[in-house]
Design a protein around this motif. Structure first.
Motif, PDB file in Angstrom:
ATOM      1  N   GLU A 110       0.817  -1.223   0.000  1.00 29.09           N
ATOM      2  CA  GLU A 110       0.000   0.000   0.000  1.00 29.09           C
ATOM      3  C   GLU A 110       0.846   1.266   0.000  1.00 29.09           C
ATOM      4  O   GLU A 110       0.481   2.265  -0.628  1.00 29.09           O
ATOM      5  CB  GLU A 110      -0.935   0.001   1.210  1.00 29.09           C
ATOM      6  N   GLU A 111       2.005   1.249   0.684  1.00 26.44           N
ATOM      7  CA  GLU A 111       2.815   2.462   0.797  1.00 26.44           C
ATOM      8  C   GLU A 111       3.285   2.988  -0.551  1.00 26.44           C
ATOM      9  O   GLU A 111       3.363   4.208  -0.758  1.00 26.44           O
ATOM     10  CB  GLU A 111       4.022   2.208   1.703  1.00 26.44           C
ATOM     11  N   HIS A 113       1.720   2.731  -3.362  1.00 24.62           N
ATOM     12  CA  HIS A 113       0.565   3.348  -3.999  1.00 24.62           C
ATOM     13  C   HIS A 113       0.356   4.762  -3.458  1.00 24.62           C
ATOM     14  O   HIS A 113       0.128   5.710  -4.221  1.00 24.62           O
ATOM     15  CB  HIS A 113      -0.682   2.489  -3.764  1.00 24.62           C
ATOM     16  N   THR A 114       0.467   4.898  -2.158  1.00 23.87           N
ATOM     17  CA  THR A 114       0.325   6.220  -1.542  1.00 23.87           C
ATOM     18  C   THR A 114       1.416   7.164  -2.016  1.00 23.87           C
ATOM     19  O   THR A 114       1.162   8.339  -2.313  1.00 23.87           O
ATOM     20  CB  THR A 114       0.375   6.083  -0.006  1.00 23.87           C
ATOM     21  N   GLY A 117       0.615   8.093  -5.787  1.00 21.13           N
ATOM     22  CA  GLY A 117      -0.734   8.460  -6.186  1.00 21.13           C
ATOM     23  C   GLY A 117      -1.468   7.401  -6.981  1.00 21.13           C
ATOM     24  O   GLY A 117      -2.287   7.719  -7.848  1.00 21.13           O
TER      25      GLY A 117
END
Length: 307
Positions: A110-111, A113-114, A117
């Protein structure tokens, strides 16, 4: 047993470094060069000089190598729309003269992706199933016919399903530790099932699940290739093993327990035990990409012991 080199460039590697490793992979007789598909370093460190894109990298290597297979463990399903991915992979397959393989997974980090963006949907596995159906469906559609798909997450209407790969069928890899849905997806869509960083016991158990799922789907279990991905750390003596382990920030005993570490004879013996539970291919996760002597040692003293 096929030995393939598997790299993690997000930890800090530019294209020129990857090219050197791919050329060494080819010159030393390994079967393939694979890479991860990530945009952010994992663990400590600065990750310099920054990430490289998996399919741009493979497009370059397709033109700068001649023999080795090229692919991903695993392309993240969250990064690319399936129709676009089918075009990209088919084009790189053409550029390589038919040497590409696609490992496709749901995406999990997930990191990253954050950081860049990229949307991180909750229903990643359902999306993966649709992506596999679309990518393989586009490639299998006869020239002159169209492909349509109506799913919950993706819809395609009257696609010309072009371009076509150079290969009649690009091998598709599905992998993971999931006990139910993963084996079912592999049985339906995969040419190869890969289990990453698993013990002998977990490997045998998961291979059994995939074989059972294939037979339940009316497919011979032997249709699939069964493979492992394991970190590798080989040395001519204990001191060299310790030096290589320290270079990647790992403990020797932990590597011996959870990967392939030790002398060439020790590593060949452990590979033989993986072969005994059904693995015919191993992706050697090489974490120090500047240590080409490591690859030479594996080629010269481990591979010949495997028969």
């Amino acid at each position: 047993m096929d030995l393939r080199i598997f790299t993690e460039p997000q930890q800090g590697a530019d294209y020129d470094t990857l090219l050197k490793v791919a050329r060494a992979t080819e010159e030393l007789g390994f079967d393939a060069f694979f890479r991860s598909d990530h945009y952010l370093r994992m663990g400590s460190g600065d990750g310099l000089p920054g990430p490289t894109d998996a399919w741009i990298t493979l497009a370059g290597l397709a033109r700068e190598t001649e023999r080795i297979r090229l692919g991903t463990l695993m392309t993240a399903g969250t990064f690319r729309l399936p129709g676009v991915l089918a075009i990209q992979v088919a084009q790189v397959d053409q550029m390589s003269g038919g040497r590409i393989e696609l490992g496709l997974g749901a995406g999990w980090f997930e990191e990253e992706h954050t950081a860049y963006g990229i949307p991180f949907p909750k229903e990643k596995f359902d999306r993966l199933e649709e992506q596999l159906a679309i990518v393989t469906g586009l490639w299998e559609t006869e020239v002159g016919k169209t492909f349509s798909y109506e799913g919950r997450h993706y819809r395609l209407a009257d696609s010309p399903a072009l371009p076509k790969p150079a290969q009649r069928k690009i091998p598709v890899l599905v992998g993971g530790h999931g006990a139910t849905r993963t084996p079912r997806l592999a049985a339906r869509y995969a040419d190869e099932f890969n289990i990453p960083f698993a013990s002998l016991e977990d490997t045998e158990r998961q291979f059994g699940r995939v074989r059972a799922a294939a037979e339940e789907a009316g497919r011979p279990a032997g249709d699939l290739v069964y493979s492992n991905a394991l970190v590798v750390c080989v040395g001519k003596d204990d001191a060299e093993v310790a030096r290589r382990a320290a270079a990647i920030g790992r403990d020797v005993e932990e590597l011996k327990a959870n990967g392939l570490a030790g002398s060439p004879a020790e590593v060949a013996d452990k590979l033989g035990r993986y072969a005994a539970v059904g693995s015919s291919r191993v992706y050697l996760q090489v974490l120090d990409l500047d240590d080409l002597d490591h690859l030479e040692l594996i080629s010269a003293q481990v591979a010949p012991q495997l028969g």
